[in-house]
Design a protein around this motif. Structure first.
Motif, mmCIF file in Angstrom:
data_model
loop_
_atom_site.group_PDB
_atom_site.id
_atom_site.type_symbol
_atom_site.label_atom_id
_atom_site.label_comp_id
_atom_site.label_asym_id
_atom_site.label_seq_id
_atom_site.Cartn_x
_atom_site.Cartn_y
_atom_site.Cartn_z
ATOM 1 N N VAL A 96 52.787 52.498 81.988
ATOM 2 C CA VAL A 96 53.108 51.682 83.169
ATOM 3 C C VAL A 96 52.481 52.306 84.408
ATOM 4 O O VAL A 96 52.075 51.602 85.334
ATOM 5 C CB VAL A 96 54.639 51.517 83.321
ATOM 6 C CG1 VAL A 96 54.990 50.802 84.612
ATOM 7 C CG2 VAL A 96 55.219 50.785 82.117
ATOM 8 N N ILE A 97 52.406 53.621 84.422
ATOM 9 C CA ILE A 97 51.719 54.346 85.486
ATOM 10 C C ILE A 97 50.440 54.924 84.885
ATOM 11 O O ILE A 97 50.487 55.669 83.909
ATOM 12 C CB ILE A 97 52.598 55.469 86.077
ATOM 13 C CG1 ILE A 97 53.798 54.869 86.809
ATOM 14 C CG2 ILE A 97 51.783 56.357 87.001
ATOM 15 C CD1 ILE A 97 54.765 55.891 87.364
ATOM 16 N N ALA A 98 49.297 54.545 85.475
ATOM 17 C CA ALA A 98 48.010 55.047 84.996
ATOM 18 C C ALA A 98 47.664 56.388 85.617
ATOM 19 O O ALA A 98 47.104 57.265 84.958
ATOM 20 C CB ALA A 98 46.912 54.028 85.303
ATOM 21 N N VAL A 99 47.980 56.538 86.902
ATOM 22 C CA VAL A 99 47.699 57.775 87.627
ATOM 23 C C VAL A 99 48.938 58.117 88.444
ATOM 24 O O VAL A 99 49.444 57.280 89.192
ATOM 25 C CB VAL A 99 46.476 57.628 88.554
ATOM 26 C CG1 VAL A 99 46.242 58.906 89.342
ATOM 27 C CG2 VAL A 99 45.232 57.250 87.761
ATOM 28 N N LEU A 100 49.426 59.320 88.292
ATOM 29 C CA LEU A 100 50.620 59.793 88.992
ATOM 30 C C LEU A 100 50.235 61.013 89.819
ATOM 31 O O LEU A 100 49.727 61.999 89.285
ATOM 32 C CB LEU A 100 51.707 60.159 87.978
ATOM 33 C CG LEU A 100 53.032 60.675 88.519
ATOM 34 C CD1 LEU A 100 53.676 59.636 89.422
ATOM 35 C CD2 LEU A 100 53.951 61.034 87.361
ATOM 36 N N CYS A 101 50.461 60.932 91.130
ATOM 37 C CA CYS A 101 50.080 62.015 92.035
ATOM 38 C C CYS A 101 51.241 62.377 92.951
ATOM 39 O O CYS A 101 51.431 61.729 93.992
ATOM 40 C CB CYS A 101 48.884 61.615 92.892
ATOM 41 S SG CYS A 101 47.366 61.367 91.982
ATOM 42 N N VAL B 101 52.140 59.168 95.104
ATOM 43 C CA VAL B 101 51.347 57.959 94.962
ATOM 44 C C VAL B 101 51.187 57.712 93.476
ATOM 45 O O VAL B 101 50.993 58.647 92.700
ATOM 46 C CB VAL B 101 49.959 58.134 95.626
ATOM 47 C CG1 VAL B 101 49.078 56.935 95.376
ATOM 48 C CG2 VAL B 101 50.104 58.417 97.108
ATOM 49 N N ALA B 102 51.273 56.448 93.087
ATOM 50 C CA ALA B 102 51.051 56.091 91.690
ATOM 51 C C ALA B 102 50.222 54.824 91.631
ATOM 52 O O ALA B 102 50.394 53.916 92.461
ATOM 53 C CB ALA B 102 52.375 55.875 90.969
ATOM 54 N N ILE B 103 49.333 54.768 90.660
ATOM 55 C CA ILE B 103 48.638 53.527 90.361
ATOM 56 C C ILE B 103 49.288 52.972 89.105
ATOM 57 O O ILE B 103 49.293 53.620 88.053
ATOM 58 C CB ILE B 103 47.127 53.748 90.181
ATOM 59 C CG1 ILE B 103 46.536 54.283 91.487
ATOM 60 C CG2 ILE B 103 46.448 52.447 89.743
ATOM 61 C CD1 ILE B 103 45.076 54.608 91.433
ATOM 62 N N MET B 104 49.866 51.792 89.265
ATOM 63 C CA MET B 104 50.635 51.175 88.182
ATOM 64 C C MET B 104 49.823 50.052 87.545
ATOM 65 O O MET B 104 49.036 49.384 88.211
ATOM 66 C CB MET B 104 51.973 50.665 88.718
ATOM 67 C CG MET B 104 52.801 51.798 89.338
ATOM 68 S SD MET B 104 54.383 51.256 90.006
ATOM 69 C CE MET B 104 55.322 51.084 88.489
ATOM 70 N N THR B 105 50.024 49.850 86.261
ATOM 71 C CA THR B 105 49.258 48.871 85.493
ATOM 72 C C THR B 105 49.920 47.500 85.460
ATOM 73 O O THR B 105 49.458 46.616 84.752
ATOM 74 C CB THR B 105 49.071 49.375 84.052
ATOM 75 O OG1 THR B 105 50.355 49.551 83.442
ATOM 76 C CG2 THR B 105 48.297 50.679 84.015
#
Length: 110
Positions: free
Chosen positions: A53-58, A68-72
């Motif tokens: 569900v989260i592609a990138v977690l920072c 910051v998160a990039i979610m799918t």
């Protein structure tokens, strides 16, 4: 490195929709029981990363921005997911979600 117009167009054609989530700390960050609530938030975020569900977690090392998160998932679904976050529900964080585009296969360097 010089990038051609054709390279830009080829990359742009691969863009896919994602959701950018920004978590910001509130003054309630220091409330009683905050550490336990934050641990549950972390567990939930890492679980969503493992599920895709989260592609990138920072996590962000700052006093104002928590992460910051990039979610799918689409932005509306991301908003619903983040509204249920333990830190958001406790008022320790507020969540901002924006629709964005990304390029499948992009990754952080190892």
């Amino acid at each position: 490195m010089s990038v051609t117009d054709e390279q830009i167009q080829a990359l742009a054609a691969t863009a896919q929709p994602y959701s950018l989530t920004i978590l910001r700390w509130t003054p309630e960050r220091g409330m009683d029981g905050a550490a336990a609530i934050e641990l549950e938030h972390q567990r939930r975020m890492v679980s969503m990363r493992a599920e895709g569900v989260i592609a990138v977690l920072c996590p962000v090392l700052a006093d104002d921005v928590a992460g910051v998160a990039i979610m799918t998932v689409p932005a509306e679904e991301a908003r619903e997911i983040m509204a249920a976050d333990p830190c958001v529900r406790a008022g320790m964080m507020r969540s901002e979600v924006r629709p964005c585009l990304g390029f499948p296969g992009d990754a952080l360097p190892a």
